[in-house]
Design a protein around this motif. Structure first.
Motif, PDB file in Angstrom:
ATOM      1  N   MET A 490       0.831  -1.201   0.000  1.00 44.19           N
ATOM      2  CA  MET A 490       0.000   0.000   0.000  1.00 44.19           C
ATOM      3  C   MET A 490       0.868   1.254   0.000  1.00 44.19           C
ATOM      4  O   MET A 490       0.562   2.234  -0.686  1.00 44.19           O
ATOM      5  N   ARG A 491       1.954   1.234   0.773  1.00 44.99           N
ATOM      6  CA  ARG A 491       2.850   2.393   0.796  1.00 44.99           C
ATOM      7  C   ARG A 491       3.424   2.649  -0.595  1.00 44.99           C
ATOM      8  O   ARG A 491       3.440   3.780  -1.076  1.00 44.99           O
ATOM      9  N   SER A 492       3.875   1.564  -1.244  1.00 45.07           N
ATOM     10  CA  SER A 492       4.485   1.713  -2.566  1.00 45.07           C
ATOM     11  C   SER A 492       3.479   2.281  -3.570  1.00 45.07           C
ATOM     12  O   SER A 492       3.797   3.189  -4.347  1.00 45.07           O
ATOM     13  N   LEU A 493       2.248   1.748  -3.543  1.00 50.01           N
ATOM     14  CA  LEU A 493       1.232   2.202  -4.489  1.00 50.01           C
ATOM     15  C   LEU A 493       0.851   3.657  -4.237  1.00 50.01           C
ATOM     16  O   LEU A 493       0.824   4.481  -5.172  1.00 50.01           O
ATOM     17  N   LEU A 494       0.573   4.013  -2.991  1.00 44.76           N
ATOM     18  CA  LEU A 494       0.081   5.353  -2.675  1.00 44.76           C
ATOM     19  C   LEU A 494       1.164   6.404  -2.835  1.00 44.76           C
ATOM     20  O   LEU A 494       0.896   7.525  -3.279  1.00 44.76           O
ATOM     21  N   VAL A 495       2.398   6.063  -2.481  1.00 38.66           N
ATOM     22  CA  VAL A 495       3.508   7.003  -2.687  1.00 38.66           C
ATOM     23  C   VAL A 495       3.722   7.226  -4.181  1.00 38.66           C
ATOM     24  O   VAL A 495       4.019   8.344  -4.627  1.00 38.66           O
ATOM     25  N   GLY A 496       3.549   6.139  -4.961  1.00 40.39           N
ATOM     26  CA  GLY A 496       3.688   6.274  -6.402  1.00 40.39           C
ATOM     27  C   GLY A 496       2.648   7.205  -6.990  1.00 40.39           C
ATOM     28  O   GLY A 496       2.859   7.786  -8.060  1.00 40.39           O
ATOM     29  N   GLU A 500       1.443  11.469   0.658  1.00 38.95           N
ATOM     30  CA  GLU A 500       2.278  11.278   1.848  1.00 38.95           C
ATOM     31  C   GLU A 500       1.664  10.140   2.654  1.00 38.95           C
ATOM     32  O   GLU A 500       0.517  10.220   3.080  1.00 38.95           O
ATOM     33  N   VAL A 501       2.442   9.076   2.884  1.00 35.08           N
ATOM     34  CA  VAL A 501       1.899   7.851   3.452  1.00 35.08           C
ATOM     35  C   VAL A 501       2.657   7.464   4.706  1.00 35.08           C
ATOM     36  O   VAL A 501       3.891   7.515   4.753  1.00 35.08           O
ATOM     37  N   ALA A 502       1.900   7.066   5.738  1.00 37.88           N
ATOM     38  CA  ALA A 502       2.460   6.487   6.957  1.00 37.88           C
ATOM     39  C   ALA A 502       1.773   5.151   7.185  1.00 37.88           C
ATOM     40  O   ALA A 502       0.581   5.002   6.904  1.00 37.88           O
ATOM     41  N   VAL A 503       2.523   4.164   7.704  1.00 40.75           N
ATOM     42  CA  VAL A 503       1.951   2.839   7.933  1.00 40.75           C
ATOM     43  C   VAL A 503       2.092   2.477   9.401  1.00 40.75           C
ATOM     44  O   VAL A 503       3.017   2.931  10.082  1.00 40.75           O
ATOM     45  N   ALA A 504       1.159   1.627   9.886  1.00 39.34           N
ATOM     46  CA  ALA A 504       1.182   1.197  11.281  1.00 39.34           C
ATOM     47  C   ALA A 504       0.547  -0.182  11.374  1.00 39.34           C
ATOM     48  O   ALA A 504      -0.396  -0.499  10.647  1.00 39.34           O
ATOM     49  N   ALA A 505       1.090  -1.007  12.289  1.00 34.62           N
ATOM     50  CA  ALA A 505       0.561  -2.353  12.486  1.00 34.62           C
ATOM     51  C   ALA A 505      -0.520  -2.387  13.550  1.00 34.62           C
ATOM     52  O   ALA A 505      -1.293  -3.349  13.608  1.00 34.62           O
ATOM     53  N   ASN A 506      -0.577  -1.353  14.398  1.00 36.73           N
ATOM     54  CA  ASN A 506      -1.561  -1.322  15.477  1.00 36.73           C
ATOM     55  C   ASN A 506      -1.804   0.128  15.876  1.00 36.73           C
ATOM     56  O   ASN A 506      -1.069   1.042  15.451  1.00 36.73           O
ATOM     57  N   PRO A 507      -2.804   0.400  16.693  1.00 34.52           N
ATOM     58  CA  PRO A 507      -3.099   1.789  17.073  1.00 34.52           C
ATOM     59  C   PRO A 507      -1.958   2.484  17.793  1.00 34.52           C
ATOM     60  O   PRO A 507      -1.783   3.700  17.632  1.00 34.52           O
ATOM     61  N   ARG A 508      -1.188   1.740  18.555  1.00 35.61           N
ATOM     62  CA  ARG A 508      -0.067   2.370  19.282  1.00 35.61           C
ATOM     63  C   ARG A 508       0.944   2.956  18.304  1.00 35.61           C
ATOM     64  O   ARG A 508       1.435   4.078  18.482  1.00 35.61           O
ATOM     65  N   GLU A 509       1.266   2.191  17.236  1.00 39.52           N
ATOM     66  CA  GLU A 509       2.202   2.712  16.235  1.00 39.52           C
ATOM     67  C   GLU A 509       1.580   3.887  15.485  1.00 39.52           C
ATOM     68  O   GLU A 509       2.281   4.843  15.127  1.00 39.52           O
TER      69      GLU A 509
END
Length: 590
Positions: A490-496, A500-509
């Protein structure tokens, strides 16, 4: 009280006419040989009293009883049980049962024709003989209640009245006993009658349930066979692009960039895989009732124009004449669903028409079956047609008449299945008229609707052009997913796309990323049993995201309802570029 007495003692036609038919047929079968037995018993009775009393009335009575039994025997021989149908069963049964009144009256005459006066022993013998015969006959005729009444009541009352009028207290007491015996015998006979009738009713109900169960089992067996075929075809159609994709991935050389051809083939494999999964997902949503349906007044003409613009070049390239007749029809339908349904039908018509014409038109029904004004939309072609043995299968998933090898270039075999499902959720169904070599006509009927002001514009707006890869103004996007490959893809697609993209595995991140995001794309199920919906609500509550879109592969109706209650948009996986870009476009700051 009177109603209860009537309901108990009077037998009405059964609610199930098959019960009356069964009783009428059984009456003929079961009483066919009784005249001979009745004549034998009567002969013993009158001969005994003729010998003991020398009363010629016994001989007269014998002549009457044997004549009536002979007539009854002849009548039963003329009745064919198989000819008693449901419509006439009650009348036939009543006529057969009422005929027992004649033997009952004749037996009731016996005490009046040869009564043994002043001989208590013979009076008792007559009493026990008549009451015994009557009790046996009542028990034998219990399931035919009217017959039991017609025979026993005259017989008992004839004996009772004769005893009452005879001088002496003993005979009067015996007459009262005869009346009480009659009511007791009839009371228990009625209970037996109702028990027998209920058992017959239960038998028919059990037969009906068994028949329904057999039909359900046949239906389940057909579904199982159909699903086995579907899974076999789906297994092939899903594994083929996955196999090709795996080979291309293994062939990648980290020391040099992949060739343009390899990238194109990889893209084609991914598109093929996505098309199969999307089609299966669409069918599951439509059949499961979770696909959103918005039925509203809709002008057909803008949809017809869009069909002409979409397929004219394809038809022209094949040398076909695509004719789309303008129409003034306004129907009640879902605009997107109807456009897709008709698009599939036109695409199929062009695919299976080697030469000639594909004709799309609508006509008002003069006499709609439901009585509600309606329009019939037809897609007619001059193509190859469909053999009779295949016509019932063309709407099944993965069924293709001329593609046993599952050549993907000739389609997936899911188009007509989707068409049938979409027509069903819009309250219609697809009909087909076809003959081999003479083309096919696919049609559906939709209710006519009144066109509100501005409805033509609305109909046109209901069919937006695909977003495709058109550039959008960049926004801030937060991707919340517990699987790293998904996050990075998703980061690769949206940045392309320039965002501006940020990713997180859980709410804390997610909380560790600063600022507010214009859009949060959250998976519905996160790791450790955490709800992505609850996490998105919490993050939005603390000002982490303005808009939220939930992504999931679950197609259950409860899932959609849960997301809709939260006020969020829902995208089913695998998410296509168009769906993502529409979500991004809707999240751009005003």
């Amino acid at each position: 009280m009177l109603r209860r007495l009537r309901d108990y003692w009077v037998e009405s036609p059964n609610p199930n006419p098959l019960v009356d038919q069964s009783l009428a047929r059984a009456y003929v079968d079961d009483t066919y040989d009784t005249p001979l037995m009745a004549a034998t018993v009567a002969a013993i009775f009158w001969i005994t009293f003729l010998v003991l009393t020398r009363n010629p009335g016994a001989m007269v009575w014998g002549l009457l009883v044997h004549t009536s039994q002979w007539q009854r025997h002849r009548h039963l021989r003329r009745v064919d049980p198989a000819s008693i149908d449901v419509a006439t069963a009650v009348r036939t049964r009543r006529r057969l049962e009422v005929r027992m009144l004649v033997p009952g009256l004749i037996w009731g005459l016996a005490p009046w024709l040869f009564f043994p006066h002043d001989n208590l022993t013979l009076i008792l013998l007559m009493y026990f003989f008549i009451s015994g015969v009557s009790s046996v006959v009542i028990a034998a005729l219990a399931q035919w209640w009217l017959a039991a009444l017609c025979f026993s009541v005259p017989m008992f009352l004839g004996m009772a009245l004769r005893l009452v009028v005879e001088p002496g207290s003993v005979t009067i007491l015996m007459g009262c006993l005869v009346v009480s015996q009659m009511f007791a015998a009839l009371y228990y006979a009625r209970k037996q009658n109702r028990l027998i009738v209920r058992s017959i009713e239960h038998g028919f109900e059990n037969a009906r349930l068994a028949d329904a169960l057999a039909r359900q089992l046949d239906h389940v067996a057909q579904l199982a066979a159909q699903r086995a075929r579907i899974f076999a075809a789906a297994n092939h159609d899903l594994r083929q692009p996955m196999h090709a994709l795996a080979i291309f991935v293994d062939a990648l050389n980290t020391r040099s960039a992949p060739s343009a051809d390899n990238l194109r083939f990889m893209r084609d494999s991914v598109d093929a895989l996505r098309a199969s999964v999307d089609a299966l997902l669409d069918i599951a949503q439509l059949d499961g009732g979770v696909a959103p349906v918005r039925l509203e007044p809709l002008h057909l003409d803008p949809i017809f124009e869009a069909l002409n613009g979409r397929f004219a070049a394809l038809a022209d390239a094949k040398g076909l004449d695509l004719r789309v007749r303008p129409t003034e029809a306004v129907v009640r339908a879902d605009a997107r669903m109807l456009a897709r349904l008709l698009g599939n039908l036109v695409d199929n018509a062009i695919k299976y028409t080697p030469a000639g014409t594909v004709f799309v038109f609508a006509r008002r029904l003069q006499r709609p079956p439901s009585g509600v004004p309606a329009w019939r939309i037809e897609v007619r072609d001059s193509g190859v047609g469909i053999e009779a043995q295949h016509q019932t299968h063309v709407f099944e998933e993965f069924f293709q008449v001329d593609n046993p090898g599952r050549d993907r270039s000739r389609g997936l075999g899911l188009g007509l299945s989707l068409v049938a499902s979409m027509a069903h959720v819009m309250g219609s169904r697809i009909e087909v008229r076809t003959a081999p070599g003479r083309g096919s006509t696919f049609s559906l009927v939709l209710e006519e609707a009144a066109a509100p002001p501005g409805s033509e514009v609305q109909a046109g707006e209901a069919l937006p052009e695909p977003v495709g890869n058109a550039p959008l103004a960049p926004i801030r996007i937060l991707v919340l997913d517990d699987e790293q490959p998904v996050r990075e893809a998703m980061r690769s697609l949206l940045v392309g796309w320039g965002h501006e993209v940020a990713v997180a595995a859980n709410p804390r991140e997610a909380l560790q990323h600063g600022g507010m995001f214009d859009l949060m794309l959250s998976d519905l199920r996160l790791g450790s049993g955490l709800s992505g919906l609850a996490a998105a609500q919490a993050l939005q509550a603390v000002g982490k995201a303005r808009n939220v879109v939930i992504l999931t592969g679950e197609t259950a109706h409860a899932t959609r309802a849960e997301v809709e209650r939260a006020g969020y948009a829902l995208i089913y996986k695998p998410a296509g570029a168009q769906a993502l870009q529409e979500a991004i476009a809707a999240s751009r700051p005003a």
